[in-house]
Design a protein around this motif. Structure first.
Motif, short mmCIF file in Angstrom:
data_model
loop_
_atom_site.label_atom_id
_atom_site.label_comp_id
_atom_site.label_asym_id
_atom_site.label_seq_id
_atom_site.Cartn_x
_atom_site.Cartn_y
_atom_site.Cartn_z
N ARG A 119 -11.72 -1.31 9.15
CA ARG A 119 -10.59 -1.32 8.22
C ARG A 119 -9.47 -2.23 8.71
N GLU A 129 0.87 -1.18 0.00
CA GLU A 129 0.00 0.00 0.00
C GLU A 129 0.90 1.22 0.00
N TYR A 165 -5.13 3.80 11.58
CA TYR A 165 -6.25 4.75 11.55
C TYR A 165 -6.65 5.24 12.94
N GLU A 205 -3.57 11.80 -0.32
CA GLU A 205 -3.36 12.02 1.10
C GLU A 205 -3.31 13.52 1.35
N LEU A 249 -6.09 -9.41 -6.80
CA LEU A 249 -4.86 -9.80 -7.49
C LEU A 249 -3.68 -9.74 -6.55
N GLU A 282 -2.32 -12.50 -1.74
CA GLU A 282 -3.66 -12.92 -1.36
C GLU A 282 -4.10 -14.03 -2.30
P1 HAM Z 1 -6.97 -0.80 1.40
O1 HAM Z 1 -8.41 -0.86 1.80
O2 HAM Z 1 -6.09 -1.87 1.89
O3 HAM Z 1 -6.44 0.62 1.84
O4 HAM Z 1 -6.89 -0.76 -0.19
C1 HAM Z 1 -7.61 0.17 -0.94
C2 HAM Z 1 -8.25 -0.50 -2.14
O5 HAM Z 1 -7.26 -1.18 -2.91
C3 HAM Z 1 -9.27 -1.57 -1.80
O6 HAM Z 1 -10.53 -1.01 -1.52
C4 HAM Z 1 -9.29 -2.38 -3.08
O7 HAM Z 1 -10.15 -1.77 -4.02
C5 HAM Z 1 -7.87 -2.28 -3.57
N1 HAM Z 1 -7.18 -3.53 -3.24
C6 HAM Z 1 -6.60 -3.91 -2.10
N2 HAM Z 1 -6.08 -5.14 -2.19
C7 HAM Z 1 -6.33 -5.58 -3.44
C8 HAM Z 1 -6.02 -6.78 -4.17
N3 HAM Z 1 -5.35 -7.79 -3.63
N4 HAM Z 1 -6.45 -6.87 -5.46
C9 HAM Z 1 -7.14 -5.85 -6.04
N5 HAM Z 1 -7.43 -4.69 -5.41
C10 HAM Z 1 -7.04 -4.56 -4.12
C11 HAM Z 1 -5.17 1.06 1.66
O8 HAM Z 1 -4.37 0.51 0.96
C12 HAM Z 1 -4.88 2.36 2.36
N6 HAM Z 1 -3.49 2.72 2.09
C13 HAM Z 1 -5.83 3.46 1.91
C14 HAM Z 1 -5.54 4.76 2.55
C15 HAM Z 1 -4.90 5.80 2.00
N7 HAM Z 1 -5.84 5.10 3.79
C16 HAM Z 1 -5.41 6.33 4.02
N8 HAM Z 1 -4.83 6.76 2.96
#
Ligand code: HAM
Length: 417
Positions: free
Chosen positions: A256, A80, A261, A129, A120, A113
């Motif tokens: 989450r 991330e 957070y 941000e 994916l 995953e």
């Molecule tokens: P997260 O919920 O882990 O948040 O990921 C955000 C989005 O990335 C998910 O809602 C999903 O759409 C996509 N995503 C996550 N994992 C996968 C995967 N394995 N395959 C496809 N899509 C995926 C974050 O990553 C935090 N950094 C968000 C954030 C930014 N919070 C504060 N600032």
């Protein structure tokens, strides 16, 4: 035959045009909000993620691509962006330059995953941000930006779920209540949830297990445990959203999966996605910057999963007429004419036109067929007569009209189109 790694995707032809379209919207809408793009390397020292996302999270525990490099250092492909971005902001002291730092990013991320539709191992996120403001106005700005991105892709059918997990004090108070409640139901909990009870009880609220869900249905409501500061922040944000006509649904069980957070958390869901229904998520992280060695600085942000955005758009037929058009296809009757072809194409390209010509020594007829197939707007024909007279024939493929013009006037070709 060697195949790509499970959970990764090759992108080409029409598919890549979809990506160009969404990437263009990311850039456009971010600019409208005054956000600046930030790029960081796709790998970081492992501790960047370990210290921020949380040792007990699924990401750190099970999903990180971590390896020891040849120098003996533990490296992780970024799962991330928030942690990597904060590392960058702290390292370069970016928050001394601007009072409020508004940043966006787009790129690949990696999580080990189980691959399935919308999930994916290499996926992409767009995210933003907003660093430096403790006030709910910045939570609102981040939600306005996320909504605008989603709207710019013509995605209408979605839900924004929102919750507050409060500050540390409120959360600790709530955790104790939750543990007490869950302990009373301990025997009925799934094995996963039993294990989580003392490590990370809030994550139990996220359980997909049917029995867990029944127990969680009646658990204490986190919003009732917010202290004055946490409650005021959340009430003000909800008030702004109401007044701005932003549709949302309060979801007190939304916690989450990342540990950094505090206060506001939110997720975007679409019922067209099947089991992986969250296509975006975010929230406030007031302590993360300090935890990664920076000055105490409040921040809030979100990320959208680009593969999931594209799936939603595919499902609602949002992509119209993505066929790529080429301006000119040059057809020539002898490969010896190539010197003239390269001259003409150079001039056209210098004037901003796209040009393709045959490099397979194909027949005149099949060159014309290819011009059609490649959606050329115009065909330039250099036959024997044209070559001898230093002319070219220009044919408009949409109406069939054609004219012959001197090659010397090619700089002014726009006058003939
Ligand atoms: P997260 O919920 O882990 O948040 O990921 C955000 C989005 O990335 C998910 O809602 C999903 O759409 C996509 N995503 C996550 N994992 C996968 C995967 N394995 N395959 C496809 N899509 C995926 C974050 O990553 C935090 N950094 C968000 C954030 C930014 N919070 C504060 N600032």
């Amino acid at each position: 035959m060697i195949q790509n790694i499970r959970g990764t995707k090759d992108l080409f032809f029409e598919e890549i045009l979809k990506w160009h379209f969404v990437e263009e919207q990311f850039r456009k809408v971010s600019n409208l909000f005054g956000y600046n793009e930030l790029r960081t390397p796709i790998f970081e020292k492992t501790e960047v993620f370990q210290r921020s996302i949380g040792e007990t999270s699924d990401i750190v525990n099970k999903e990180m691509y971590t390896f020891i490099d040849k120098g003996g250092e533990s490296i992780t492909l970024r799962p991330e962006m928030t942690a990597a971005l904060v590392r960058c902001v702290v390292q370069h002291n970016l928050y001394n330059l601007y009072q409020n730092l508004r940043l966006w990013y787009f790129g690949p991320f990696f999580r080990y995953e189980r691959p399935q539709k919308g999930r994916l191992r290499q996926f992409h996120q767009y995210g933003a941000e907003c660093i430096g403001s403790p006030y709910p106005e910045s939570d609102a700005e981040i939600i306005f930006l996320a909504n605008s991105i989603i709207n710019s892709l013509n995605i209408n059918n979605y839900t924004l779920e929102i919750n507050s997990i409060g500050n540390l004090n409120s959360r600790e108070k709530y955790k104790n209540e939750l543990i007490n409640y869950l302990k009373d139901n301990f025997d009925k909990l799934s094995e996963d949830s039993k294990n989580r009870l003392n490590i990370n009880p809030l994550r139990i609220l996220d359980s997909k297990d049917e029995n867990d869900k029944k127990i969680i249905d009646n658990c204490p409501n986190i919003l009732e445990y917010l202290d004055d500061e946490s409650k005021e922040h959340f009430d003000l944000l909800i008030n702004i959203l109401d007044k701005s006509n932003v549709k949302y649904s309060l979801q007190p069980k939304l916690v989450r999966g990342l540990d950094y957070y505090s206060h506001t958390v939110f997720e975007y869901k679409s019922n067209t996605l099947g089991s992986q229904d969250a296509f975006g998520g975010g929230g406030r992280y007031n302590n993360l910057i300090e935890e990664l060695g920076g000055k105490p600085t409040p921040a809030v942000g979100f990320a959208l999963g680009v593969e999931r955005l594209i799936l939603i758009m595919d499902n609602s037929n949002n992509f119209v007429d993505l066929t790529k058009k080429i301006d000119f296809y040059i057809v020539y009757s002898k490969y010896e004419y190539f010197d003239k072809i390269s001259l003409i194409s150079n001039i056209l390209r210098n004037n901003g036109y796209s040009v393709i010509f045959d490099i397979q020594r194909k027949s005149f007829k099949s060159q014309l067929r290819e011009a059609d197939k490649l959606n050329a707007k115009f065909v330039i024909i250099i036959g024997e007569d044209e070559y001898r007279n230093n002319q070219l024939t220009l044919k408009n493929l949409s109406n069939g009209l054609q004219k012959t013009i001197p090659i010397d006037s090619i700089e002014a070709i726009n006058l003939y189109l």
